[in-house]
Structure formats: C-alpha cells, structure tokens
Design a protein around this motif. Sequence first.
Motif, PDB file in Angstrom:
ATOM      1  N   CYS A  93       1.195  -4.274   0.704  1.00 33.66           N
ATOM      2  CA  CYS A  93       2.124  -3.723   1.688  1.00 33.66           C
ATOM      3  C   CYS A  93       1.367  -3.184   2.903  1.00 33.66           C
ATOM      4  N   ASP A 110       7.307   3.873   1.422  1.00 33.20           N
ATOM      5  CA  ASP A 110       6.602   2.690   1.869  1.00 33.20           C
ATOM      6  C   ASP A 110       7.555   1.955   2.814  1.00 33.20           C
ATOM      7  N   CYS A 170       2.691   1.478  -1.023  1.00 32.13           N
ATOM      8  CA  CYS A 170       2.605   1.484  -2.479  1.00 32.13           C
ATOM      9  C   CYS A 170       1.447   0.639  -2.957  1.00 32.13           C
ATOM     10  N   SER A 171       1.022  -0.322  -2.150  1.00 31.80           N
ATOM     11  CA  SER A 171      -0.017  -1.242  -2.600  1.00 31.80           C
ATOM     12  C   SER A 171      -0.809  -1.764  -1.403  1.00 31.80           C
ATOM     13  N   CYS A 190       8.231  -2.128   1.852  1.00 30.55           N
ATOM     14  CA  CYS A 190       9.145  -2.544   0.784  1.00 30.55           C
ATOM     15  C   CYS A 190      10.179  -1.480   0.454  1.00 30.55           C
TER      16      CYS A 190
HETATM   17 ZN   LIG Z   1       5.302  -1.494  -0.972  1.00 33.42          ZN
END
Ligand SMILES: [Zn+2]
Length: 90
Positions: free
Chosen positions: A78, A49, A74-75, A52
């Motif tokens: 992000c 990612d 990851c999310s 982050c």
């Molecule tokens: Zn992330």
Amino acid sequence: MFVAGILRLFLYGILIYIVLAILKGLFGPGSPPETTRNRTAAASPLVQDEVCGTFLAREDALREVIDGRERFFCSPECRAKAKSGTPPAQ
Ligand SMILES: [Zn+2]
C-alpha cells in the motif's frame, strides 16, 4: 420485621465490603501491567490506510511522509502504491 431489615442492611454492608476486597485483590497486584496496557492502547490511536481504507493501530502502521503529509499504511504494498500513484483527490 425491624430486626430483619437491619440484618439485611448489615448483610448488604458485608457483601459490599467483600466485593470491594475482591476488586482490590484483583486490581491491586495486577494493576501495573493493566495500566501500562491501557496507556499503550491510549497512545496508539487508530489511523487509516488511505490506499485500501484499513484502520490499524498507529504503532503498527507503516508511516511515510509524502508531499509533506504524514500518511499511514497497512503494508509495504500500500505504501508503494501511494508513493507511485498520485495522492487521492479531495
Ligand atoms: Zn493497505
């Protein structure tokens, strides 16, 4: 002494045979799920990612093509940051 040496060799032979039989018993019937698990692990290399810096399995990552480049997150947070912000300078 001779007999003891031969006996020891014989015992080693039996031991190796038993170990091989146990290994075959363990991996024989259980091999299909084991190989599929290994295959999925090999099919999903780690991706990073960029927002982050988290490493995660490619199949678990959120994929997004931004500016013609495939990127992983990851999310959703992000991913949103990457889409709103400018791409990292390199
Ligand atoms: Zn992330």
